[in-house]
Write a protein that holds these residues in place. Structure first.
Motif, PDB file in Angstrom:
ATOM      1  N   THR A  47     -68.668  30.245  45.697  1.00 26.32           N
ATOM      2  CA  THR A  47     -67.740  30.723  44.680  1.00 26.32           C
ATOM      3  C   THR A  47     -66.399  30.966  45.346  1.00 26.32           C
ATOM      4  O   THR A  47     -66.329  31.610  46.397  1.00 26.32           O
ATOM      5  N   ILE A  48     -65.356  30.445  44.743  1.00 24.85           N
ATOM      6  CA  ILE A  48     -63.983  30.680  45.200  1.00 24.85           C
ATOM      7  C   ILE A  48     -63.237  31.253  44.011  1.00 24.85           C
ATOM      8  O   ILE A  48     -63.239  30.660  42.928  1.00 24.85           O
ATOM      9  N   SER A  49     -62.598  32.409  44.206  1.00 20.89           N
ATOM     10  CA  SER A  49     -61.907  33.034  43.073  1.00 20.89           C
ATOM     11  C   SER A  49     -60.607  33.691  43.498  1.00 20.89           C
ATOM     12  O   SER A  49     -60.418  34.066  44.652  1.00 20.89           O
ATOM     13  N   ASP A  50     -59.703  33.807  42.522  1.00 16.34           N
ATOM     14  CA  ASP A  50     -58.500  34.622  42.629  1.00 16.34           C
ATOM     15  C   ASP A  50     -57.575  34.206  43.765  1.00 16.34           C
ATOM     16  O   ASP A  50     -57.083  35.047  44.515  1.00 16.34           O
ATOM     17  N   LEU A  51     -57.296  32.889  43.873  1.00 19.54           N
ATOM     18  CA  LEU A  51     -56.342  32.420  44.877  1.00 19.54           C
ATOM     19  C   LEU A  51     -55.727  31.104  44.439  1.00 19.54           C
ATOM     20  O   LEU A  51     -56.176  30.478  43.480  1.00 19.54           O
ATOM     21  N   THR A  52     -54.682  30.683  45.140  1.00 21.83           N
ATOM     22  CA  THR A  52     -54.031  29.402  44.902  1.00 21.83           C
ATOM     23  C   THR A  52     -54.388  28.458  46.040  1.00 21.83           C
ATOM     24  O   THR A  52     -54.327  28.842  47.209  1.00 21.83           O
ATOM     25  N   ILE A  53     -54.747  27.225  45.677  1.00 27.58           N
ATOM     26  CA  ILE A  53     -55.081  26.184  46.640  1.00 27.58           C
ATOM     27  C   ILE A  53     -54.034  25.093  46.489  1.00 27.58           C
ATOM     28  O   ILE A  53     -53.898  24.494  45.412  1.00 27.58           O
ATOM     29  N   THR A  54     -53.274  24.817  47.555  1.00 25.06           N
ATOM     30  CA  THR A  54     -52.155  23.887  47.463  1.00 25.06           C
ATOM     31  C   THR A  54     -51.967  23.135  48.780  1.00 25.06           C
ATOM     32  O   THR A  54     -52.503  23.517  49.814  1.00 25.06           O
ATOM     33  N   GLY A  55     -51.159  22.075  48.710  1.00 24.34           N
ATOM     34  CA  GLY A  55     -50.774  21.357  49.913  1.00 24.34           C
ATOM     35  C   GLY A  55     -51.871  20.532  50.546  1.00 24.34           C
ATOM     36  O   GLY A  55     -51.732  20.088  51.683  1.00 24.34           O
ATOM     37  N   GLY A  56     -52.969  20.274  49.823  1.00 28.06           N
ATOM     38  CA  GLY A  56     -54.054  19.468  50.373  1.00 28.06           C
ATOM     39  C   GLY A  56     -53.731  17.985  50.284  1.00 28.06           C
ATOM     40  O   GLY A  56     -53.037  17.532  49.382  1.00 28.06           O
ATOM     41  N   PHE A  57     -54.249  17.219  51.253  1.00 25.43           N
ATOM     42  CA  PHE A  57     -54.015  15.775  51.283  1.00 25.43           C
ATOM     43  C   PHE A  57     -55.225  15.065  51.875  1.00 25.43           C
ATOM     44  O   PHE A  57     -55.746  15.476  52.917  1.00 25.43           O
ATOM     45  N   VAL A  58     -55.670  14.008  51.191  1.00 23.63           N
ATOM     46  CA  VAL A  58     -56.706  13.122  51.712  1.00 23.63           C
ATOM     47  C   VAL A  58     -56.174  11.707  51.615  1.00 23.63           C
ATOM     48  O   VAL A  58     -55.906  11.212  50.518  1.00 23.63           O
ATOM     49  N   GLY A  59     -55.979  11.080  52.743  1.00 23.49           N
ATOM     50  CA  GLY A  59     -55.480   9.707  52.781  1.00 23.49           C
ATOM     51  C   GLY A  59     -56.574   8.754  53.188  1.00 23.49           C
ATOM     52  O   GLY A  59     -57.757   9.057  53.086  1.00 23.49           O
ATOM     53  N   GLY A  60     -56.174   7.610  53.661  1.00 19.32           N
ATOM     54  CA  GLY A  60     -57.129   6.633  54.149  1.00 19.32           C
ATOM     55  C   GLY A  60     -57.040   5.326  53.407  1.00 19.32           C
ATOM     56  O   GLY A  60     -56.311   5.184  52.430  1.00 19.32           O
ATOM     57  N   THR A  61     -57.813   4.360  53.899  1.00 15.44           N
ATOM     58  CA  THR A  61     -57.786   3.025  53.320  1.00 15.44           C
ATOM     59  C   THR A  61     -59.104   2.643  52.662  1.00 15.44           C
ATOM     60  O   THR A  61     -59.210   1.574  52.097  1.00 15.44           O
ATOM     61  N   ASP A  62     -60.111   3.501  52.745  1.00 16.09           N
ATOM     62  CA  ASP A  62     -61.422   3.194  52.176  1.00 16.09           C
ATOM     63  C   ASP A  62     -61.590   3.927  50.851  1.00 16.09           C
ATOM     64  O   ASP A  62     -61.714   5.153  50.825  1.00 16.09           O
ATOM     65  N   PRO A  63     -61.613   3.192  49.727  1.00 15.88           N
ATOM     66  CA  PRO A  63     -61.738   3.853  48.431  1.00 15.88           C
ATOM     67  C   PRO A  63     -63.084   4.545  48.215  1.00 15.88           C
ATOM     68  O   PRO A  63     -63.242   5.293  47.273  1.00 15.88           O
ATOM     69  N   LEU A  64     -64.051   4.327  49.095  1.00 16.61           N
ATOM     70  CA  LEU A  64     -65.339   5.000  48.973  1.00 16.61           C
ATOM     71  C   LEU A  64     -65.360   6.338  49.703  1.00 16.61           C
ATOM     72  O   LEU A  64     -66.332   7.086  49.628  1.00 16.61           O
ATOM     73  N   THR A  65     -64.293   6.658  50.422  1.00 14.49           N
ATOM     74  CA  THR A  65     -64.177   7.960  51.072  1.00 14.49           C
ATOM     75  C   THR A  65     -64.055   9.036  49.996  1.00 14.49           C
ATOM     76  O   THR A  65     -63.285   8.873  49.051  1.00 14.49           O
ATOM     77  N   PRO A  66     -64.811  10.138  50.120  1.00 10.09           N
ATOM     78  CA  PRO A  66     -64.677  11.199  49.117  1.00 10.09           C
ATOM     79  C   PRO A  66     -63.241  11.693  49.016  1.00 10.09           C
ATOM     80  O   PRO A  66     -62.565  11.874  50.027  1.00 10.09           O
ATOM     81  N   GLY A  67     -62.790  11.887  47.792  1.00 10.41           N
ATOM     82  CA  GLY A  67     -61.437  12.359  47.558  1.00 10.41           C
ATOM     83  C   GLY A  67     -61.367  13.872  47.589  1.00 10.41           C
ATOM     84  O   GLY A  67     -62.114  14.540  48.287  1.00 10.41           O
ATOM     85  N   GLY A  68     -60.477  14.402  46.773  1.00  7.41           N
ATOM     86  CA  GLY A  68     -60.317  15.840  46.682  1.00  7.41           C
ATOM     87  C   GLY A  68     -59.276  16.368  47.638  1.00  7.41           C
ATOM     88  O   GLY A  68     -59.609  16.846  48.707  1.00  7.41           O
ATOM     89  N   GLY A  69     -58.006  16.260  47.254  1.00  4.00           N
ATOM     90  CA  GLY A  69     -56.945  16.788  48.104  1.00  4.00           C
ATOM     91  C   GLY A  69     -57.047  18.288  48.279  1.00  4.00           C
ATOM     92  O   GLY A  69     -56.912  18.806  49.379  1.00  4.00           O
ATOM     93  N   GLY A  70     -57.336  18.992  47.181  1.00  7.44           N
ATOM     94  CA  GLY A  70     -57.504  20.437  47.255  1.00  7.44           C
ATOM     95  C   GLY A  70     -58.914  20.820  47.652  1.00  7.44           C
ATOM     96  O   GLY A  70     -59.138  21.603  48.573  1.00  7.44           O
ATOM     97  N   ILE A  71     -59.900  20.245  46.942  1.00 17.11           N
ATOM     98  CA  ILE A  71     -61.311  20.588  47.170  1.00 17.11           C
ATOM     99  C   ILE A  71     -62.153  19.337  47.007  1.00 17.11           C
ATOM    100  O   ILE A  71     -62.005  18.611  46.020  1.00 17.11           O
ATOM    101  N   VAL A  72     -63.075  19.102  47.942  1.00 15.84           N
ATOM    102  CA  VAL A  72     -64.147  18.145  47.719  1.00 15.84           C
ATOM    103  C   VAL A  72     -65.433  18.965  47.660  1.00 15.84           C
ATOM    104  O   VAL A  72     -65.653  19.864  48.478  1.00 15.84           O
ATOM    105  N   ASN A  73     -66.247  18.696  46.633  1.00 17.01           N
ATOM    106  CA  ASN A  73     -67.427  19.519  46.371  1.00 17.01           C
ATOM    107  C   ASN A  73     -68.703  18.688  46.372  1.00 17.01           C
ATOM    108  O   ASN A  73     -68.814  17.716  45.637  1.00 17.01           O
ATOM    109  N   PHE A  74     -69.673  19.125  47.203  1.00 19.94           N
ATOM    110  CA  PHE A  74     -71.004  18.525  47.242  1.00 19.94           C
ATOM    111  C   PHE A  74     -72.065  19.585  46.970  1.00 19.94           C
ATOM    112  O   PHE A  74     -73.175  19.502  47.480  1.00 19.94           O
TER     113      PHE A  74
END
Length: 189
Positions: free
Chosen positions: A74-101
């Motif tokens: 659980t994540i609550s009561d905050l701001t999540i910003t400035g995340g970046f996920v780059g790369g050249t493989d479109p199968l790489t999990p995304g989620g600049g701010g959060i990736v969730n499994f």
């Protein structure tokens, strides 16, 4: 980087406190946490700030902010910003701010100003996600890889939120009293 070892909270006068508990709660002042790499959550954890206007966690465009891979978080009561996920493989999990499994609950958070090359500028979720009373805005997905014609995997999707099942199970997303606006994706959403 594991959460317990990766974060220092900057206070007034340059004071820092290390964060190493299962759960942390910041004081009454406004704080900013600047990351040098993503926060990897590998065990059940609750992160609670004192409001999205009082605690901001940013990756400053260097990495995603949170990688959640546990049974429940659980994540609550905050701001999540400035995340970046780059790369050249479109199968790489995304989620600049959060990736969730995992089973992730977000409450009273602002997810804003994050970017992914593929899938989920703000959030990419590959399992269960509950978003309650959050604002997801100004996140982007735009692949620098140009494909003619675009492939399904190569499409940049989900400027704000992207969900897809995988080896973890079906993606299940529930939105309660939340705002998703002003996000941009090259293809869908």
């Amino acid at each position: 980087q594991k959460f317990s070892a990766a974060v220092g909270i900057g206070g007034q006068g340059g004071q820092h406190r290390a964060v190493g508990a299962e759960q942390y709660h910041v004081g009454k002042q406004a704080f900013g946490i600047v990351l040098s790499g993503e926060l990897f959550i590998a065990r059940n954890l609750t992160i609670r700030g004192l409001g999205a206007n009082r605690l901001t966690i940013t990756a400053n465009g260097l990495s995603r902010v949170f990688n959640v891979d546990t049974t429940a978080a659980t994540i609550s009561d905050l701001t999540i910003t400035g995340g970046f996920v780059g790369g050249t493989d479109p199968l790489t999990p995304g989620g600049g701010g959060i990736v969730n499994f995992s089973n992730l609950t977000l409450q009273r958070c602002h997810i804003t100003g994050n970017h992914a090359e593929f899938h989920g500028g703000g959030i990419a979720s590959y399992f269960h996600l509950l978003i309650d009373s959050c604002t997801i805005s100004s996140n982007t997905v735009h692949s620098s890889i140009f494909r003619v014609p675009p492939t399904t995997a190569g499409d940049a999707r989900g400027g704000g939120v992207y969900g897809a099942g995988g080896s973890y199970g079906p993606a299940n997303m529930v939105f309660v009293n939340s705002t998703i606006s002003g996000n941009v994706a090259f293809h869908d959403g």
